[in-house]
Structure formats: structure tokens, C-alpha cells
Design a protein around this motif. Structure first.
Motif, PDB file in Angstrom:
ATOM      1  N   ARG A 149     -25.204 -54.326  55.094  1.00 35.54           N
ATOM      2  CA  ARG A 149     -26.071 -54.655  55.608  1.00 35.54           C
ATOM      3  C   ARG A 149     -27.358 -53.748  54.820  1.00 35.54           C
ATOM      4  O   ARG A 149     -28.576 -54.081  54.995  1.00 35.54           O
ATOM      5  CB  ARG A 149     -26.516 -54.445  57.094  1.00 35.54           C
ATOM      6  N   MET A 150     -27.022 -52.987  53.749  1.00 36.89           N
ATOM      7  CA  MET A 150     -27.963 -52.014  53.383  1.00 36.89           C
ATOM      8  C   MET A 150     -28.961 -52.754  52.223  1.00 36.89           C
ATOM      9  O   MET A 150     -29.812 -52.200  51.788  1.00 36.89           O
ATOM     10  CB  MET A 150     -27.129 -50.941  52.913  1.00 36.89           C
ATOM     11  N   ILE A 151     -28.334 -53.936  51.838  1.00 31.25           N
ATOM     12  CA  ILE A 151     -29.056 -54.626  50.581  1.00 31.25           C
ATOM     13  C   ILE A 151     -30.130 -55.253  51.202  1.00 31.25           C
ATOM     14  O   ILE A 151     -30.518 -56.056  51.864  1.00 31.25           O
ATOM     15  CB  ILE A 151     -28.026 -55.542  50.074  1.00 31.25           C
ATOM     16  N   PRO A 152     -31.590 -54.788  50.424  1.00 29.12           N
ATOM     17  CA  PRO A 152     -32.875 -55.104  50.694  1.00 29.12           C
ATOM     18  C   PRO A 152     -33.059 -56.828  50.214  1.00 29.12           C
ATOM     19  O   PRO A 152     -32.459 -57.204  49.219  1.00 29.12           O
ATOM     20  CB  PRO A 152     -33.643 -54.387  50.136  1.00 29.12           C
ATOM     21  N   ALA A 153     -33.810 -57.471  50.900  1.00 29.96           N
ATOM     22  CA  ALA A 153     -34.270 -58.815  50.417  1.00 29.96           C
ATOM     23  C   ALA A 153     -34.594 -58.927  49.035  1.00 29.96           C
ATOM     24  O   ALA A 153     -34.250 -59.586  48.257  1.00 29.96           O
ATOM     25  CB  ALA A 153     -35.353 -59.431  51.296  1.00 29.96           C
ATOM     26  N   GLU A 154     -35.395 -57.901  48.581  1.00 29.55           N
ATOM     27  CA  GLU A 154     -35.904 -57.680  47.256  1.00 29.55           C
ATOM     28  C   GLU A 154     -34.779 -57.758  46.137  1.00 29.55           C
ATOM     29  O   GLU A 154     -34.920 -58.442  45.110  1.00 29.55           O
ATOM     30  CB  GLU A 154     -36.655 -56.590  46.987  1.00 29.55           C
ATOM     31  N   LEU A 155     -33.558 -57.027  46.572  1.00 25.31           N
ATOM     32  CA  LEU A 155     -32.509 -56.950  45.584  1.00 25.31           C
ATOM     33  C   LEU A 155     -31.771 -58.368  45.588  1.00 25.31           C
ATOM     34  O   LEU A 155     -31.346 -58.758  44.595  1.00 25.31           O
ATOM     35  CB  LEU A 155     -31.604 -55.831  46.005  1.00 25.31           C
ATOM     36  N   TRP A 156     -31.367 -58.933  46.526  1.00 22.27           N
ATOM     37  CA  TRP A 156     -30.957 -60.104  46.881  1.00 22.27           C
ATOM     38  C   TRP A 156     -31.579 -61.104  45.953  1.00 22.27           C
ATOM     39  O   TRP A 156     -31.198 -61.907  44.965  1.00 22.27           O
ATOM     40  CB  TRP A 156     -30.869 -60.920  48.148  1.00 22.27           C
TER      41      TRP A 156
END
Length: 269
Positions: A142-149
Motif C-alpha cells: 500500500r506504500m506505492i503512491p498514485a503518481e508512481l502507478w
């Protein structure tokens, strides 16, 4: 280079380490469960690999990974090994107590299975009340931010996400490509029913536009373990980007935890 894996240290080496400092101890948690047809079931291996990188870079000590979690919805699939809720809570508490009994109170739970989250919260709240120590935890995936996705998957960011798809499929391709079985690839096929209603993941069915919570098993929802997302969108490059972000963020957190007292309870507003 000093050793960073607790399992690799002699007790003399560890005693010398804790005499010189109060190291941050990483406690990695994972699960043994299906991850769709192309990925190995031991997702705890990813938690272990990432925690190892974090401990090495941050100068922390990583405890042995607890490979089993609370994942009852995967029980119908052979090969999974699930703890009962009471077993999970007891194991996590015992691990924490063993460190606390030796004055090691800078602990960080590194949780690689989302289903463990509510039981971790319950256990660490009781631990705080009884022993006066605040133990933080992070939910790895859950650590992955929307910007990285969006950076990694562009307009397919939403379609790529889910159990049996990303981020774990890509991280597997990055860390353990030799264990993958692309020849077994299948398209997602969710859309089964329970109680005469369409399933909505592993926690609910849909009724008149709302979620109704029910105890769903993965086989109630899909036939191939791909709960949501499309694993065909996964790639080793995406996995490296996800892994690098998780490691860098957690290293920064470890460095911060060195500067605070976990027994300071803070003030009341």
C-alpha cells in the motif's frame, strides 16, 4: 560490513551490536498463498528480499521473516498455509516481546500481506497499553503512491492493480524471474456470485449499488486466483520501480525512528 540479518549473527555478535547502539529491528511478515497462475505462492519471499535491502542500506537489523499470515479467504486453494487469527496475534506478540525483554524497543513491523493489517493493529495496541511502547508498521504493497502507478503504467494504472496482478507480479518479475510461469498465464475472470449477488473482491457482494460484507473465499469470486487487475500488464521494469520506492521510503522511516523515543506517549490535546 557489519551483518544486518539476525539469522546470520552469532549471539556474541548481536550482544556486541546492541551494546553499541539501540538498532531498529525490522520484523517482516508475509503470507503463503496463491498469487494467480504465473507467480509462486510464497509471497513472503518478496517481503524478505525487500526487508533485507532496507536493513542493509539503513544499518538496521532484520529479523527472520514470518512466512505465514491471516489469509482465510485463500484456504480453499491447496498449498496455502494460513494462521488462525489467534495464532497470528500470539506469534506477533511473542516476537515483539522477545525483543522488548532485552530492551530493544525500536521495532518496525514490515507487513507484506494486507490481510494481516487489522490483526497487527489489534496486537500492537494491546502491546502499547501493556508495555508502553509504540511499535509502528507499514503495509508494503500500500506504500506505492498514485503518481508512481501512473508513471509506471500510464492510463492502465487502475487496470494493472490487484491480487494476482500488480504490484506483486511485477516485483516477482524483478526479484525472482526464474520462478515465474508465463506459460500458465490466463486472463482475469472475476464475476461469480454468492447469495445470488455479484461478488466484489474478497470481502463483499454488491446489492443495489452498495457493498454487503460477507465471508468470501477466493474461489467464490474467480477461478484462477486473479482477484482483480491484469497480470499481462506487469513487467520487471515496473517491479524495479515499485521495489526501489518501497525500499527508499522505508530506509528513510528507519532513519527517522532512530531519532525518536518509542516509549514517549505524547501529550493530550
Amino acid at each position: 560490513m557489519p551483518k544486518h540479518r539476525l539469522k546470520d549473527m552469532t549471539f556474541v555478535e548481536f550482544a556486541e551490536r546492541i551494546a553499541a547502539e539501540r538498532p531498529v529491528i525490522l520484523i517482516p511478515l508475509g503470507s503463503q498463498e496463491e498469487q494467480g497462475p504465473i507467480c509462486p505462492m510464497g509471497d513472503w519471499m518478496l517481503t524478505e528480499a525487500l526487508a533485507d535491502r532496507i536493513a542493509e542500506q539503513a544499518g538496521a537489523v532484520v529479523a527472520p521473516t514470518i512466512p505465514f499470515g491471516y489469509a482465510d479467504y485463500f484456504r480453499p486453494v491447496p498449498g496455502g498455509i494460513q494462521f488462525r487469527a489467534e495464532t497470528f496475534r500470539a506469534v506477533l506478540r511473542d516476537v515483539c516481546d522477545n525483543f522488548l525483554d532485552h530492551g530493544l524497543d525500536r521495532l518496525l513491523v514490515f507487513n507484506g500481506h494486507s490481510g494481516n493489517h487489522p490483526l497487527i493493529d489489534e496486537t500492537l495496541r494491546v502491546l502499547r497499553a501493556e508495555r508502553g511502547v509504540v511499535v509502528p508498521w507499514v503495509n508494503v504493497w500500500r506504500m506505492i503512491p498514485a503518481e508512481l502507478w501512473k508513471s509506471v503504467h500510464g492510463e492502465n494504472a487502475v487496470r494493472a492493480q490487484g491480487h494476482g496482478a500488480d504490484p506483486m507480479t511485477s516485483v516477482y518479475l524483478h526479484v525472482y524471474p526464474e520462478l515465474m510461469r508465463p506459460d500458465l498465464a490466463e486472463a482475469p475472470n472475476p464475476g461469480r456470485t454468492l447469495l445470488g449477488l455479484p461478488t466484489a473482491g474478497l470481502a463483499a457482494v454488491r446489492f443495489k449499488g452498495m457493498d454487503v460484507n460477507v465471508p468470501i473465499n477466493v474461489t467464490d469470486h474467480c477461478a484462477n486466483g486473479i482477484v482483480s487487475g491484469d497480470p499481462a500488464l506487469a513487467s520487471a521494469a515496473a517491479g524495479k520501480a515499485f521495489a526501489d520506492h518501497i525500499v527508499a521510503t522505508t530506509v528513510a522511516l528507519v532513519e527517522h525512528l532512530r531519532t525518536v523515543d518509542p516509549r514517549s506517549q505524547g501529550g493530550r490535546p
